[in-house]
Enzyme design. Sequence first.
Site, PDB file in Angstrom:
ATOM      1  CE  LYS A  86      35.297  50.428  48.161  1.00  0.00           C
ATOM      2  NZ  LYS A  86      33.833  50.658  48.332  1.00  0.00           N
ATOM      3  CB  VAL A  87      42.028  48.320  43.837  1.00  0.00           C
ATOM      4  CG1 VAL A  87      42.378  47.786  42.448  1.00  0.00           C
ATOM      5  CG2 VAL A  87      42.821  49.587  44.145  1.00  0.00           C
TER       6      VAL A  87
END
Length: 229
Positions: A86-87
């Site tokens: 997750k970015v």
Amino acid sequence: MEFMLDTINIEKIRYYQSILPLSGVTSNPSIIKKERKIDLFAHFKEIKQLIGKASLHVQVVGETAEEILADAQVIMDHLGKDIFIKVPVNEPGLAAIKQLKAKGVNVTATAIYSEMQGYLAIAAGADYVAPYYNRMENLNIDAVAIIKALAMEIERTQSQTKILAASFKNVAQVNQACRQGAHSITASPDIFAQVFGMPSIHRAVTDFKKDWEETFGVKDVKALEESEQ
């Protein structure tokens, strides 16, 4: 439609996995904080083993592109390459997403509050884009319009990206996200508890049970079969 659970509480995951058609488990540092201090990667390995083929989404904490890439590598080293990184979609995050996707890494683009963030993440090849529904509403941003616009963009470009709508305070918001084209939703155990907690559901089940017993004089089908033998 994919349904994901937004928690790392092992007991909650075990409970809802037995009930839901669970597609994945999502997390972020705030969710991790709720579990207090844990052996992080051992905890995630337990979740991964528990959910089997369902996806696991783990967030980076680095602030620069280099730090994000380093975080992603550590996460994959511990949890495997099938993990979803997750970015957040800011400047360094988008730069990191491009590099991660060039290496074939699974990416969930998160912290999306605007159409343009979503468009950029889709163009960068993110596997999922995660618009924050309730957080947008709290900022007087039209969450419905944004999810609909992202769904239209994915359809227009024939992108493989999926919308993973997140940040809900009630079931009505989840319903709206689904209606506007979200492919997936992630929600806390409390949201799923709301789904099944309606008094009308309990009343219907109770009434059906009562009618059955008044008709046949037994509590279940097995007992009916035994009484007829």
